[in-house]
Design an enzyme around this catalytic site. Structure first.
Site, PDB file in Angstrom:
ATOM      1  CB  SER A 132      -8.066   1.392   5.503  1.00 53.00           C
ATOM      2  OG  SER A 132      -8.758   2.666   5.734  1.00 53.00           O
ATOM      3  CB  SER A 191      -8.036   4.266   2.643  1.00 58.39           C
ATOM      4  OG  SER A 191      -7.078   3.450   3.486  1.00 58.39           O
ATOM      5  CE  LYS A 231      -3.736   2.060   2.544  1.00 56.49           C
ATOM      6  NZ  LYS A 231      -4.858   2.001   3.543  1.00 56.49           N
TER       7      LYS A 231
END
Lengths: 500, 502
Positions: B179, B155, B80
């Site tokens: 997330s 997210s 990420k």
């Protein structure tokens, strides 16, 4: 900078009572910074003592320096504070380019040390107790240099350079409670207080405490209360006070300035003021209100500091003696008269004199040099004496005199060269060939030469007019560029006269 | 398309160990897959083909010399973009960091490299991890591999979509309020938020420091456990990372058994507000666990009703401070107003241009919540709620070993559907947020497809702090029971992505 209209100091004191408060920042001399592994040392190339943490790079996290915590606890104990069983860090949020993260990690509602006091002895012998509200840990900001513009401040500068070497250097901020009752002694008390803090941190060995380098910084709060009133006046906070001399001068200046404004029917603006060493005046900084909103909140990246009672006991046991006690002891050890000791006190150089004695000088020689020639040169240069030479250098000078290698006159010459950075006293003596000529052969040769020019002198001496030797001594000294010991020259001349 | 991409990381590890595949082959297969489908999915912000192939070759060399660093040495992993990396840009999905390359690696990334894993690239995310749909990325949204018109969650939609679309077998995510878990829920994948402090946050671009946690994103529970075992552990660079001897999570999966396990079902996370298909799969899963020896206990955690409100004060408050460093002085975007300007004006112009609307919304909220005069009412009250949530969980875990709930109220919604309604999007976090407030670990794994829309549904389990292994136990067990019942994995039912479909 135009100097403000000032009221006569004595008159100001007739009309008003000065109320003081101090915030002293002490930079700790730890190996590494408060929250990162970057080295904590002065004078490195700009932006070289940095890690991602000092630069506030994305993803970086602070880690508390345990040495800084120990130093802070020691300082808190030396100030007779209570050490908090648990203290915590908070973020003080404000945007400024010297602050890498745009927040400063500080301690807010849970400082490491609270409720202390320190005894301060004034040059006139008065002992004054100053109450300490708190001492808390925080990180220093980077150093900004504003280029262009007339003020050297950020407003009006063309551009500014940032050096993050200082960003994250551990600081302890010591905050006093309101100080009343200093009266006439307020300026001297200010100086004596900061000198006492300096003595304490030096004795603890936790800071280099060099004010000119910003290791020790004092913000002086001054307000005036009209005689007969119980209402406090509006205070100003004078910053940028970089020497003990300046602390005293700045407080005196603010008292006189504020008194004049108040007497003229004006009002004091609550603001920070900047001290200007060159003009001996303060100028307005930014307005400061008690409602400054730094949006403090607990620093989520750090755990509370919970020192063990064993650690606190260990640090307590290792505390050096208190400044007032130390002064009494030193005075007795050195056998100084009240006047002699006051001499040192007025100069604020007790620590230097003590260090000079420790480095091998006699107490009298140490006192004489620091409060005499060194202080004179410092005054001329408008700096603190301890910025010119080190105690070790002064001690070496004193020893050179004792060994008969230097005369006082030569020693003063050597001192100037040492201050000019030409090396240690011994190095200067060697380089410049300044040592007293102790070889009798060379002296006799010079004496003979002088006598041949004044052949009647020996006769006069034999007739009992011993003072006639003076003319020859003068000639010999001149011939040897002062590198002769006048007493020995005199002896040799008298020997010559009696021998013939 | 190479079959290699459809294997789990554990299977690939076996193939590497017995020599039937090389790391270079595996890495190349995934790079090919990315090249084929990522134009549509947009899971990646940056793909590091050359560097990853070099790392794969180095891994093969190690293995040939009998010096493999870990069972997963040579397995590709997606990262990420919130984690900083020295060989790829790190943007956190924001324009303000466009092209910025960190001089240091985040600790979880360092640990992956030290175990020989092969970082493939950086995955898309909502800007600074603020969002539940990845639509708030400054670089365009990621799409859900199950339906390209739908959001992949957020997210960490990029990491979840990457593993769901077989572009990577493993990924790292960050979970501040869900997330990792909510994207797993909407993409039919597995995501774990470890105990707060279980994995180092050093090098994770901070959103809310007291809530953020790094964790694994995978297609099955064992893979997650193997990845978890690599990234967990104390880090001297992160004061909040725990000094704890973690048991092997992979072992917990291999020995999974729910017999006698007490599972709490929370009344506040059941029923009203949840999509019928989501609830149906949840209750089936619970029944299945009960049928296999688990004990189901009804629980009430009343403070959870205030968790979302508290969260959306604490998070913006911390974020407003964490994001202050993005000021153009030292790194990242710099916007100078026309004709120059003071440093303050440059900072302001940079932040105006560099931050997206959701980020600005939360900075303003947080700044307000911390302001003098409002602190007690907002931030202070929120912290009190946080304490109550922690107490509720502590009381709950007196009665049960793990707590179960649906991971999120709905299946994946259509792109754009909730963009104008931030409150609705924030409410979607109600089941995931409590774990972050309490600092406890949580897992989401596939529970099936919702009847009404055929989209994936996840189930969440929560455990007490430091008891992450319980999640791998119950997750591993349920996964096996469901796969046995269905006769296949859930992801095998995902529609095949047509190469260049869009």
């Amino acid at each position: 900078m135009s100097k403000a209209k000032l009221m006569d100091y004595d008159k100001a004191l007739e009309l008003f009572e000065p109320v003081l408060g101090f915030e002293v920042h002490v930079e700790l001399s730890t190996e590494t910074k408060m929250f990162s592994s970057a080295p904590n040392n002065f004078g490195a190339e700009p932006n070289t003592n940095v890690t991602p943490v000092c630069l506030g790079l994305p993803g970086s996290l602070p880690v508390v320096n345990e040495q800084a915590v120990r130093y802070s606890i020691s300082l808190g104990l030396a100030l007779d504070c209570d050490i908090a069983p648990s203290s915590s860090f908070a973020r003080k949020n404000y945007f400024y380019p010297d602050l890498a993260k745009n927040y400063q990690i500080s301690q807010f509602d849970e400082p490491i040390a609270i409720n202390g006091n320190v005894e301060v002895e004034l040059p006139n012998g008065r002992i004054f107790q100053i109450d300490i509200e708190r001492a808390h840990m925080e990180e220093d900001a980077g150093k900004l240099t504003h280029v262009g513009g007339s003020t050297g401040r950020i407003q009006g500068a063309e551009y500014s350079l940032v050096d993050y070497n200082r960003a994250g250097v551990p600081l302890v901020e010591i905050v006093t409670r309101m100080i009343e009752g200093a009266e006439h002694d307020a300026p001297e008390l200010a100086k004596a207080y900061v000198a006492t803090i300096r003595d304490i941190v030096l004795a603890l060995g936790i800071s280099d405490a060099k004010m000119e380098r910003g290791n020790l910084r004092c913000d002086a709060n001054v307000s005036l209360r009209p005689r007969g009133s119980d209402k406090l006046g509006t205070r100003t906070e004078t910053k940028n006070v970089n020497s003990l001399r300046s602390v005293e001068r700045a407080v005196r200046y603010e008292i006189q300035r504020q008194a004049q404004i108040l007497a003229d029917g004006g009002t004091i603006i609550q603001e920070t003021r900047h001290w200007h060493e060159d003009t001996g005046a303060t100028s307005a900084g930014r307005p400061k209100s008690d409602a400054d909103d730094y949006r403090y909140f607990p620093e989520p990246d750090l755990l509370p500091v919970v020192p063990s009672s064993e650690l606190i006991a260990e640090l307590k046991a290792a505390l050096p003696e208190k400044p007032v006690e130390r002064r009494r002891r030193l005075k007795a050890e050195w056998g100084f008269t009240d006047l002699e000791f006051q001499d040192i006190d007025n100069s604020g150089l007790l620590t230097e004199v003590a260090a000079t004695v420790a480095a091998g000088a006699s107490p009298q020689a140490a006192r004489k040099w620091w409060t005499g020639e060194v202080a004179r040169l410092a005054n001329a240069a408008d700096v603190d004496a301890n910025t010119l030479v080190t105690p070790e250098q002064v001690a070496e000078l004193a020893v050179l005199i004792e060994e008969g290698i230097l005369t006082d006159r030569l020693a003063r010459q050597v001192l100037e060269s040492v201050i000019a950075g030409e090396g240690s006293p011994r190095e200067v003596v060697e380089k410049q060939g300044l040592a007293v000529v102790s070889d009798d052969g060379a002296l006799i040769e010079a004496i003979d030469k002088a006598l041949s020019a004044q052949p009647d002198v020996l006769e006069k001496i034999r007739e009992g007019k011993v003072q006639a030797a003076g003319a020859v001594i003068g000639a010999v000294m001149q011939g040897m560029q002062g590198k002769a010991d006048a007493a020995r020259v005199r002896e040799l001349i008298l020997e010559r006269a009696t021998a013939q | 398309m190479s079959e290699l991409i459809h294997h789990t990381a554990a299977e690939l590890a076996t193939a590497l160990a017995d020599g039937s595949a090389s790391s270079v082959e595996i890495t190349q297969a995934h790079l090919d897959r990315i090249a084929a489908v990522d134009t549509d999915v947009h899971a990646f912000l940056h793909v590091n083909a050359e560097v990853s192939l070099a790392a794969a070759a180095a891994s093969d060399k190690r293995r040939a010399a009998g010096a493999a660093l870990n069972a997963l040495d040579g397995i590709p992993v997606a990262i990420k973009d919130v984690l900083v990396t020295t060989d790829m840009p790190s943007t956190a999905g924001s324009k303000i960091l466009e092209g910025w390359v960190s001089p240091y690696d985040a600790t979880p990334v360092t640990k992956l490299r030290e175990a020989g894993l092969v970082p493939l690239g950086k995955t898309n995310m909502d800007e600074f991890a603020m969002g539940s749909s990845t639509e708030h990325s400054a670089y365009g949204p990621t799409r859900n591999p199950w339906d390209l018109d739908r959001i992949p969650g957020g997210s960490g939609g990029g990491s979840a979509a990457a593993v769901a679309a077989f572009e990577a077998p493993l990924a790292l995510g960050s979970d501040t309020g869900g997330s990792i878990r909510q994207p797993a829920h909407v993409t039919g994948t597995v995501g774990i938020k470890p105990t707060y402090g279980g994995v180092s946050r050093y090098g994770a671009i901070a959103l809310a420091s007291s809530l953020d946690q790094i964790g694994p994103v995978t297609r099955n529970v064992l893979d997650a456990a193997m990845l978890h075992d690599i990234i967990a552990g104390h880090d001297r660079h992160d004061s909040t990372s725990l000094k704890h001897e973690w048991p092997s999570m992979a072992e917990a999966v291999r020995n999974a058994n729910v017999k006698g396990l007490r599972i709490g079902v929370v009344s506040q996370l059941d029923g009203e507000g949840f999509q019928p298909g989501v609830l149906a799969r949840f209750h089936e899963a619970i029944a299945l666990l009960e049928a296999n020896g688990a004990e189901i206990v009804e629980l009430s955690l009343p403070s959870l009703e205030h968790a979302v409100a508290a969260y959306y004060l604490i998070l913006p408050a911390e974020a407003s401070s964490n994001l202050a460093k993005f000021d153009s002085v030292r790194f990242g975007l710099r916007v100078t107003p026309e004709g120059g300007g003071t440093v303050e004006q440059v900072m302001s112009a940079t932040r105006e241009a560099g931050f997206g609307a959701e980020v600005k919304r939360r900075i303003i909220l947080g700044t307000y919540a911390l302001s003098a005069g409002y602190y007690d009412a907002y931030y202070g009250s929120a912290q009190k709620v946080r304490t109550l949530v922690q107490r509720d969980f502590a009381a709950g875990f007196e009665k049960v070993d793990v707590i179960a709930s649906p991971t999120a109220p709905t299946t994946a919604w259509k792109l754009g559907e909730q963009l104008d309604d931030p409150l609705e999007m924030w409410r979607g976090d109600l089941a995931t947020i409590p774990a972050n407030l309490a600092g406890i670990p949580g897992i989401s794994l596939p529970a099936g497809l919702a009847d009404e829309d055929g989209l994936p549904v996840g189930i969440q389990f929560l455990a007490p702090a430091r008891e992450d292994a319980r999640l791998y136990n119950v997750g591993g067990a349920l996964e096996q029971l469901l796969v046995d019942k269905w006769g296949h994995t859930l992801l095998s039912q995902a529609p095949a992505l047509k190469v260049g479909a869009r």
